[in-house]
Design a protein around this motif. Structure first.
Motif, mmCIF file in Angstrom:
data_model
loop_
_atom_site.group_PDB
_atom_site.id
_atom_site.type_symbol
_atom_site.label_atom_id
_atom_site.label_comp_id
_atom_site.label_asym_id
_atom_site.label_seq_id
_atom_site.Cartn_x
_atom_site.Cartn_y
_atom_site.Cartn_z
ATOM 1 N N UNK A 187 -1.125 3.915 -35.425
ATOM 2 C CA UNK A 187 0.302 3.205 -34.657
ATOM 3 C C UNK A 187 0.207 3.457 -32.933
ATOM 4 N N UNK A 188 -0.560 4.167 -32.518
ATOM 5 C CA UNK A 188 -0.466 4.389 -31.272
ATOM 6 C C UNK A 188 -0.769 2.918 -30.511
ATOM 7 N N UNK A 189 -2.094 3.065 -31.088
ATOM 8 C CA UNK A 189 -3.340 2.649 -30.796
ATOM 9 C C UNK A 189 -2.790 0.780 -30.880
ATOM 10 N N UNK A 190 -2.143 0.214 -31.803
ATOM 11 C CA UNK A 190 -2.159 -0.774 -32.309
ATOM 12 C C UNK A 190 -0.418 -1.454 -31.556
ATOM 13 N N UNK A 191 0.505 -0.146 -31.230
ATOM 14 C CA UNK A 191 1.555 -0.708 -30.975
ATOM 15 C C UNK A 191 1.907 -1.065 -29.372
ATOM 16 N N UNK A 192 2.133 -0.521 -28.145
ATOM 17 C CA UNK A 192 2.563 -0.618 -27.090
ATOM 18 C C UNK A 192 2.929 1.563 -26.583
ATOM 19 N N UNK A 193 2.796 2.233 -27.935
ATOM 20 C CA UNK A 193 3.317 3.254 -27.935
ATOM 21 C C UNK A 193 1.856 4.289 -26.717
ATOM 22 N N UNK A 240 2.706 3.502 -23.130
ATOM 23 C CA UNK A 240 4.549 3.805 -23.169
ATOM 24 C C UNK A 240 3.546 5.447 -22.787
ATOM 25 N N UNK A 241 3.014 6.084 -23.177
ATOM 26 C CA UNK A 241 3.072 7.916 -23.361
ATOM 27 C C UNK A 241 2.160 8.170 -22.237
ATOM 28 N N UNK A 242 0.934 7.484 -21.880
ATOM 29 C CA UNK A 242 0.382 7.928 -21.068
ATOM 30 C C UNK A 242 0.665 7.556 -20.140
#
Lengths: 336, 131
Positions: free
Chosen positions: A269-275, A278-280
């Motif tokens: 999910x993190x990798x496939x969305x921009x999340x 954003x978290x980085x």
């Protein structure tokens, strides 16, 4: 100056000594981190937090085992564990006991466990934990498990450091009102109810599930001093991550494969969305903020005359000036 | 820069399960401002040396009540050396017969603390040897 080549080549003693320099925040440690920074950003960071005694260390032990011996036949991953325990507010000493639960990882050269004392920091981590994590990342560890001190309600720094945050609960720790308070439960990407063989598991699971179901799922954007502008409207089409709940028994490994699957789902999910990006960004913004803050305070301390601080403090203690006025006296015009 | 802390591994090698002494010492060192990494019971010398390596320990404290100290201590010293950590100081506490003490010191053990040793003495000796 710390010799960095051996660290990058996997020399464990060199890495261990570097970690001490970072932990003590020495000049050499800071210099090394700057050198190493371009090598970081590859590791997957997993935070594990929760109240004391919920089984965080045992769970970290189980997760590390699974990363070292993947059931799907993929290559074992190298694992670093950073385990933080509290320092005494009185003596400054600490008893770091997380290794006790990780004995079975001993002898595996693909695992490196480092204990850290919180050294006065209150957010559940030590101020230098982020630096230690960066050193492990640069040294090539693929998975970094970060275990916080036993956290109560407000120790949420881990969510700004880790990519995936596991919040570990256990039966019998609180009712449904505890479950809707702001803070630690909110930061969970995955909620783990450990000690699932204990009585009260049904009630605990129900309270947590109700908590999750009480509100519409919302996007988590950090609001405190991580100065990242995120346009929420722009993100409207992106799927949301719904925090799942999983039961585990860390002492015998029950539920751990399921937990691991949820971790990989979240990672996807993190990798496939921009999340992830954003978290980085939020993480680095937070770190930059802390560094600026620290260097301002250090510069300010150095600018004080001998005894100036104590004089003003004495006036506060004798109620001559308020803490607010005292701060205005101590921080000079040009420093504001 | 924060003050460097003295980092001490407190370990119980071998098979006896009596860890009260080790816990008393761990607590005393904590109260003296040291960071104690407590590894728990039934540690092999290999596990202890590995912990010392990963934790960048200054001192390793072994608690032995089983009588196996003459086998365990040299093994720990040897492994520390093999890892490049010959500068780590090793102390032993527990039930150590008087006649073994000089032999242990000869091997390179930094100090032997028998029953009745004041924790103040342990703290002082560790501070003196690390600084």
């Amino acid at each position: 100056m710390v010799e960095l080549k051996p660290v990058l080549e996997g020399n464990r003693l060199a890495l261990s000594r570097l970690l001490s320099q970072i932990e003590n925040d020495t000049g050499a440690g800071r210099e090394a981190l700057s050198e190493l920074f371009s090598h970081t950003g590859k590791a997957k960071l997993i935070g594990v937090t929760g109240a004391p005694g919920t089984g965080k260390s045992s769970l970290v032990n189980q997760l590390a085992h699974h990363f070292r011996n993947p059931e799907d036949g993929t290559k074992p991953k190298t694992v670093a564990v950073v385990a933080v325990d509290p320092s005494s507010p009185f003596s400054g000493g600490a008893v770091l006991g997380d290794r006790i639960r990780m004995n079975t990882l001993s002898g595996d050269p693909g695992v490196f466990i480092r204990s850290m004392a919180s050294r006065g920091s209150l957010g559940g981590l030590a101020t230098t934990t982020a630096g230690v994590v960066q050193a492990f990342d640069a040294a090539g560890y693929e998975i970094i498990l970060i275990e916080t001190v036993g956290a109560g309600q407000a120790e949420v720094d881990i969510a700004r450091l880790a990519h995936t945050t596991l919040v570990v609960e256990a039966p019998g720790l609180g009712d449904d009102i505890q479950a809707i308070k702001a803070g630690i439960l909110e930061i969970a990407d995955i909620l783990v109810v450990n000690k699932a063989d204990r009585p009260g598991i049904e009630q605990t699971e129900r309270a947590l599930k109700n908590m999750l179901a009480l509100a519409h799922p919302t996007r988590k954007v950090f609001s405190n001093h991580s100065r990242v502008a995120v346009d929420l409207e722009e993100l409207e089409d992106e799927p949301l991550w719904l925090t799942p709940l999983v039961r585990t028994i860390a002492s015998d490994g029950t539920g751990v494969p399921e937990l691991l699957k949820l971790f990989y789902d979240h990672r996807e999910y993190l990798e496939n969305t921009g999340e992830l990006q954003r978290r980085e960004c939020a993480r680095l913004a937070n770190e930059l903020h802390l560094r600026v803050e620290r260097s301002l305070v250090e510069g300010w301390r150095a600018s004080l005359a001998d005894g100036e601080y104590q004089d003003v403090l004495d006036k506060v203690v004798s109620r001559e000036v308020s803490p607010h006025q005292a701060a205005a006296q101590l921080v000079k015009e040009e420093q504001r | 820069m924060s003050d460097p802390k003295i980092r001490v591994i407190v370990a119980k090698p071998g098979l006896d399960g009596h860890d009260r002494g080790a816990k008393v010492v761990a607590r005393a060192l904590r109260d003296a401002g040291m960071e104690v990494i407590y590894t728990g019971l039934r540690q092999t010398p290999e596990m202890i040396a590995e912990a010392a390596l990963q934790e960048d320990a200054d001192v390793v404290g072994l608690s032995v009540l089983s009588g196996a100290h003459m086998a365990l201590a040299p093994k720990v010293l040897e492994l520390l050396k093999a890892n490049g950590q010959q500068d780590v100081k090793v102390f032993i506490g527990g039930i150590i017969p008087d006649e073994d003490e000089p032999k242990l010191l000869e091997m390179g053990v930094a100090g032997v603390f028998g029953p009745g040793t004041s924790t103040d003495v342990i703290v002082e000796q560790i501070r003196a040897i690390v600084n």
